[in-house]
Write an enzyme that holds these catalytic residues in place. Structure first.
Site, short mmCIF file in Angstrom:
data_model
loop_
_atom_site.label_atom_id
_atom_site.label_comp_id
_atom_site.label_asym_id
_atom_site.label_seq_id
_atom_site.Cartn_x
_atom_site.Cartn_y
_atom_site.Cartn_z
N GLU B 35 17.11 -9.81 26.45
CA GLU B 35 16.45 -9.83 25.15
C GLU B 35 15.89 -8.46 24.77
O GLU B 35 15.88 -8.10 23.59
CB GLU B 35 15.33 -10.88 25.15
CG GLU B 35 15.79 -12.29 25.55
CD GLU B 35 16.67 -12.94 24.48
OE1 GLU B 35 16.89 -12.34 23.42
OE2 GLU B 35 17.16 -14.06 24.74
N GLU B 64 14.50 -11.47 18.67
CA GLU B 64 14.77 -11.18 20.09
C GLU B 64 13.48 -10.85 20.83
O GLU B 64 13.34 -11.18 22.01
CB GLU B 64 15.77 -10.03 20.23
CG GLU B 64 17.12 -10.23 19.54
CD GLU B 64 17.95 -11.36 20.10
OE1 GLU B 64 17.51 -11.99 21.09
OE2 GLU B 64 19.04 -11.62 19.57
N HIS B 67 11.98 -13.98 21.79
CA HIS B 67 12.67 -14.53 22.97
C HIS B 67 12.20 -13.81 24.24
O HIS B 67 11.99 -14.43 25.27
CB HIS B 67 14.18 -14.37 22.83
CG HIS B 67 14.75 -15.18 21.70
ND1 HIS B 67 16.06 -15.09 21.32
CD2 HIS B 67 14.19 -16.08 20.87
CE1 HIS B 67 16.29 -15.91 20.31
NE2 HIS B 67 15.16 -16.52 20.01
N GLU B 165 21.43 -17.88 20.44
CA GLU B 165 22.50 -16.88 20.62
C GLU B 165 23.73 -17.29 19.80
O GLU B 165 24.39 -16.44 19.19
CB GLU B 165 22.90 -16.75 22.09
CG GLU B 165 21.76 -16.52 23.08
CD GLU B 165 21.07 -15.18 22.90
OE1 GLU B 165 21.64 -14.30 22.26
OE2 GLU B 165 19.94 -15.04 23.41
N HIS B 168 22.94 -16.53 16.17
CA HIS B 168 22.96 -15.09 15.91
C HIS B 168 24.39 -14.55 15.87
O HIS B 168 24.74 -13.74 15.01
CB HIS B 168 22.17 -14.34 17.00
CG HIS B 168 20.69 -14.57 16.90
ND1 HIS B 168 19.81 -14.15 17.87
CD2 HIS B 168 19.94 -15.18 15.96
CE1 HIS B 168 18.59 -14.50 17.52
NE2 HIS B 168 18.63 -15.13 16.38
#
Lengths: 73, 189
Positions: B35, B64, B67, B165, B168
């Site tokens: 991340e 991120e 995360h 993920e 994204h």
């Protein structure tokens, strides 16, 4: 037809030292197939979306892949 | 500029005392596809990317960091009460020798984070393709960690991060489509 998982059987030779893993699978998540996301797709209820990590069922890819979606494990 | 919300993006609950999992989770903290790499990669690339996708890189780069904070919480919870003996037994003896119970940006094998993990080529397509690849690699890393973890609560958070993920990657793929469309349009001028 779209499946979130693909499986194949790697060659296992008679002189390979370890037992075969049998079927080997890899993930093919929906982002590989969606292209540019069309507008007005069906949405999860907001609480469920916060839990699942996406607002759209079209992008939801549970892991480990559930059996009914083709998982072999 | 950022505003900080003093809560995690998704709750992190750890049920089992299993410092070994922390050793694996560090891959997502200071690893090549972790991340930290993701956040720094996107937030740095956005200066030289076409205007239409700057906002996307800002949004995803910011997420991120959220995360990263979740991963840090997991690692900290798994190791904070571990004795030196338990750290050693979990394969974290070298980490303990160097950092005690502190977190550090290194990968699961103990290599320190390096800027060479990320790239900014200045070519929008090259950069976005790297971003797509990074998301798929992070997704795979989450899968391998989930495969090795039997902590249902921790896995719940990891599954959420894995799904992010996927989303994204989808958005970066759409960004490529936007830039492709722009290129086509210019040919008609």
């Amino acid at each position: 037809m779209y499946t979130p998982i693909k499986c194949y059987q790697p060659y296992h030779g008679p002189f390979d030292p370890c037992p075969s893993r049998g079927t080997v699978c890899y993930q093919t998540p929906p982002n590989l197939y969606l292209g540019f996301q069309p507008p007005n797709l069906q949405q999860f209820p907001i609480q469920e979306a916060l839990y699942k990590g996406t607002l759209w069922p079209a992008l939801y890819d549970p892991y480990p892949t559930p059996l009914e979606k083709g998982a072999k494990r | 500029m950022w505003y900080y919300e003093k809560k995690l993006q998704y709750p992190v609950k750890v049920t089992e005392c299993n410092p070994r999992l922390a050793k694996y989770l560090i891959e997502q903290y200071g690893g090549a596809d972790g991340e930290l790499s993701a956040a720094l990669r996107y937030l740095n690339q956005r200066y030289s990317i076409p205007d239409k996708v700057i906002g996307l890189l800002t949004d995803i780069g910011t997420e991120e960091f959220a995360h990263l904070e979740m991963i840090a919480t997991m690692i900290y919870k798994l190791t904070k009460d571990a004795t030196p003996e338990q750290m050693k037994a979990a394969g974290l003896g070298a980490h303990y020798a160097n950092h005690d119970h502190a977190l550090y940006y290194n990968n699961a094998a103990g290599s320190a984070w390096t800027a060479t993990y990320i790239q900014a080529k200045g070519d929008p397509i090259a950069d976005l393709y790297e971003d797509i690849a990074a998301e798929e690699k992070a997704r795979a890393t989450y899968q391998w960690i989930i495969n090795m973890s039997d902590d249902p609560c921790l896995n719940d958070s990891l599954k959420f991060l894995r799904e992010r993920e996927v989303v994204h990657s989808q958005r970066f793929r759409e960004a490529v489509e936007i830039l492709k469309f722009e290129k086509d349009r210019k040919q008609f001028f």
